[in-house]
Write a protein that holds these residues in place. Structure first.
Motif: not given
Length: 196
Positions: A167, A172, A16, A42, A64, A14
């Motif tokens: 996200q 996610h 990011a 997240s 990310d 969870n």
């Protein structure tokens, strides 16, 4: 030469993580703070860097999304981003890099238009032409956002978009990947992420 590569670590279930790269320390911190205020399922992690490469002697988290910030009033800002891009692994350019243009609010011109300024007038007072950064984003096939980070309302809006992009890039958002996002942005005539 050290190149920023995606780490082999598996992403947190969870978590990011975004890396904001730019020379405007105070504005990047304000943007980071705005992002952290966003309601997000997240766990957001925001890291700031003036330039790349990052120090190799630190334990970095998985990144990310990288966003390069260019100030239209600073040729140094553009040069810094151009040099930093050489230190990014090519796999990041598969939907995990974005550009953000800021600095138009510094122009000292009469207020006009619905938001209190004239886009045409602002550009005449800038050190960098907007098309220069548009071409840079197109060269790296990466999305481009426009935002005056000095204006709180604009900063909050771009923070919301960046959180949404992050996200997606972190995996996610079910059914949407960074490559899907990149494809959607390329098919759009507006590179400014209006619909994300």
């Amino acid at each position: 030469m050290s190149v920023l590569r995606p780490l082999d670590k598996q992403p947190g279930l969870n978590t990011a993580t975004i890396l904001l790269v730019g020379t405007e320390d105070a504005l990047l911190q304000q943007l980071a703070d705005s992002m952290l205020k966003e309601d997000c399922a997240s766990e957001l992690k925001v890291h700031l860097a003036r330039s790349l490469p990052l120090p190799s002697n630190v334990n970095r988290p998985r990144i990310d999304l990288i966003v390069f910030v260019v100030n239209l009033h600073s040729k140094y800002s553009l040069r810094n981003v151009e040099e930093s891009l050489h230190h990014v692994d090519t796999t990041f350019f598969l939907g995990k890099v974005g550009f953000l243009i800021t600095g138009a609010a510094k122009a000292d011109i009469p207020a006009r238009g619905p938001h209190g300024f004239s886009a045409a007038g602002r550009e005449g007072h800038c050190s960098i032409h907007r098309n220069t950064v548009v071409r840079l984003a197109r060269t790296y096939r990466s999305p481009l956002l426009f935002c005056d980070l000095e204006v709180e309302g604009f900063r909050a809006a771009v923070a919301q978009r960046l959180v949404r992009m992050l996200q997606i890039c972190a995996g996610h958002v079910p059914g949407v990947s960074a490559l899907n996002l990149l494809s959607l942005l390329r098919s759009s005539e507006n590179p400014a992420l209006e619909d994300v």
